[in-house]
Scaffold this motif. Sequence first.
Motif, PDB file in Angstrom:
ATOM      1  N   ARG A 153      -5.033   0.832  -8.296  1.00 56.40           N
ATOM      2  CA  ARG A 153      -4.137  -0.278  -7.990  1.00 56.40           C
ATOM      3  C   ARG A 153      -3.042  -0.316  -9.028  1.00 56.40           C
ATOM      4  NH1 ARG A 153      -6.001  -3.565  -3.973  1.00 56.40           N
ATOM      5  NH2 ARG A 153      -8.252  -3.552  -3.727  1.00 56.40           N
ATOM      6  N   ASP A 154      -1.882  -0.817  -8.636  1.00 50.32           N
ATOM      7  CA  ASP A 154      -0.853  -1.046  -9.640  1.00 50.32           C
ATOM      8  C   ASP A 154      -1.252  -2.308 -10.418  1.00 50.32           C
ATOM      9  OD1 ASP A 154       0.026  -3.331  -8.277  1.00 50.32           O
ATOM     10  OD2 ASP A 154       1.947  -2.468  -7.660  1.00 50.32           O
TER      11      ASP A 154
ATOM     12  N   ILE B 205       0.793   5.573  -0.236  1.00 52.67           N
ATOM     13  CA  ILE B 205      -0.009   6.786  -0.256  1.00 52.67           C
ATOM     14  C   ILE B 205       0.892   7.947  -0.657  1.00 52.67           C
ATOM     15  CG2 ILE B 205      -1.541   8.315   1.038  1.00 52.67           C
ATOM     16  CD1 ILE B 205      -2.302   6.006   2.804  1.00 52.67           C
TER      17      ILE B 205
ATOM     18  N   ARG C 110     -12.775  13.992   1.592  1.00 45.98           N
ATOM     19  CA  ARG C 110     -12.745  13.197   2.827  1.00 45.98           C
ATOM     20  C   ARG C 110     -12.487  14.144   3.993  1.00 45.98           C
ATOM     21  NH1 ARG C 110     -14.339   8.416   0.452  1.00 45.98           N
ATOM     22  NH2 ARG C 110     -13.006   7.943  -1.314  1.00 45.98           N
TER      23      ARG C 110
ATOM     24  N   SER D 285       0.839  -1.186   0.000  1.00 49.22           N
ATOM     25  CA  SER D 285       0.000   0.000   0.000  1.00 49.22           C
ATOM     26  C   SER D 285       0.879   1.243   0.000  1.00 49.22           C
ATOM     27  CB  SER D 285      -0.883  -0.023   1.250  1.00 49.22           C
ATOM     28  OG  SER D 285      -1.762   1.058   1.234  1.00 49.22           O
TER      29      SER D 285
ATOM     30  N   GLY E 250      -1.804  -5.514  -7.995  1.00 50.65           N
ATOM     31  CA  GLY E 250      -2.790  -5.631  -6.919  1.00 50.65           C
ATOM     32  C   GLY E 250      -2.505  -4.727  -5.726  1.00 50.65           C
TER      33      GLY E 250
ATOM     34  N   ARG F 280      -2.927   5.297  -3.146  1.00 50.31           N
ATOM     35  CA  ARG F 280      -3.801   6.455  -2.909  1.00 50.31           C
ATOM     36  C   ARG F 280      -3.053   7.716  -3.212  1.00 50.31           C
ATOM     37  NH1 ARG F 280      -8.285   5.085  -0.862  1.00 50.31           N
ATOM     38  NH2 ARG F 280      -9.418   7.022  -0.564  1.00 50.31           N
TER      39      ARG F 280
ATOM     40  N   GLU G  98      -6.029   2.901 -14.375  1.00 50.94           N
ATOM     41  CA  GLU G  98      -7.384   2.504 -13.956  1.00 50.94           C
ATOM     42  C   GLU G  98      -7.581   2.874 -12.495  1.00 50.94           C
ATOM     43  OE1 GLU G  98      -8.716  -1.604 -14.537  1.00 50.94           O
ATOM     44  OE2 GLU G  98      -7.118  -1.743 -16.034  1.00 50.94           O
ATOM     45  N   PHE G  99      -8.563   3.685 -12.221  1.00 50.54           N
ATOM     46  CA  PHE G  99      -8.793   4.116 -10.843  1.00 50.54           C
ATOM     47  C   PHE G  99      -9.853   3.249 -10.151  1.00 50.54           C
ATOM     48  CE2 PHE G  99      -6.470   7.682 -12.352  1.00 50.54           C
ATOM     49  CZ  PHE G  99      -5.855   8.206 -11.222  1.00 50.54           C
ATOM     50  N   THR G 100      -9.692   3.058  -8.858  1.00 55.89           N
ATOM     51  CA  THR G 100     -10.705   2.344  -8.090  1.00 55.89           C
ATOM     52  C   THR G 100     -11.624   3.328  -7.371  1.00 55.89           C
ATOM     53  OG1 THR G 100      -9.135   2.171  -6.268  1.00 55.89           O
ATOM     54  CG2 THR G 100      -9.283   0.292  -7.736  1.00 55.89           C
ATOM     55  N   GLU G 101     -11.140   4.544  -7.154  1.00 50.34           N
ATOM     56  CA  GLU G 101     -11.994   5.596  -6.576  1.00 50.34           C
ATOM     57  C   GLU G 101     -11.693   6.909  -7.281  1.00 50.34           C
ATOM     58  OE1 GLU G 101     -11.618   6.052  -2.264  1.00 50.34           O
ATOM     59  OE2 GLU G 101     -11.184   3.912  -2.171  1.00 50.34           O
TER      60      GLU G 101
END
Lengths: 159, 136
Positions: free
Chosen positions: B122-123, B86, B113, B84, B126, B130, B105-108
């Motif tokens: 994700r790379d 950041i 926040r 992970s 996997g 962030r 490709e973004f997951t969010e």
Amino acid sequence: MPTGRAELVEYRGDVTVDRAHRNHQLAGVVGRAAEQTNRRMLRARDAMDRAYAQPLDVPALARIAHVSEAHFSRIFRATFGETPHRYLQRRRVERAMFLLRETGLSATDICFKVGFESPGTFSRTFRDIVGRSPRAYRKEAVATDVPTCFTMAWMRPSA
Amino acid sequence: MINAITHSQVYVLDQDEAVDFYVGKLGLEVTADADLGFMRWLTVSIPGHPERQILLEKPGAPAMSEETAQQVRELLTKGATGGSLIFSTDDCRKTYETLLGRGVEFTEEPTDRPYGTDCALRDPFGNAIRITQPKA
């Protein structure tokens, strides 16, 4: 010059080595296939996490994962240990917990915002999973100030 | 006492592909790339900041058995090795658009926040990444 016996031993040795090599190669191929499947299933799970408020769209998820619709749920479960339906339901509850903690939105607004179809289903599901009503959870919850990927990973109820 | 974090590590399946992604797409730079014989020591960092490096390590022998390496690879591709990273940015939305244009490709998508605005991806292997624009 090797005796017949030595040749036989050598020959057996070759067979053993050869078989081990083949098994190793085979394990490699199987391993790579598993890695590829895992990564694609993870992509599908990420898509669920991104669009948790939308209905579970198995055909779309199966396309993302490059597997057939018929096999998607089984492979998802084999990969992550729970069905896609259960995963999504708990994601929605986790996001509802987040909104209860961090915003002043009403429970009804939160219910629809995270993808439940009725306040009744929402309250029942929330209570079943969290063990408290949304209202009680809101009263007792403590704000968590950590990056969202960790909140989402760790605060999604597993029970 | 301890005074800095200099190296962190994530596992990758393929180091060339990792360079394509971390350097070619995210815009980091290769800080070290050395064939040590037993391993390829490959690190990347924010351009101009070699004091904080990320080791892109390929699981395998002789550090671990092939069987163990396979387990690591399977967990990695499930997003379960804990890899992970950041990163921070001055402008999350602009960074998001730039990286989207490079095919990331973004997951969010960028979201506000309590701690700032951030997005996630994700790379190729996997690991979770962030990009956060901290609250001013």
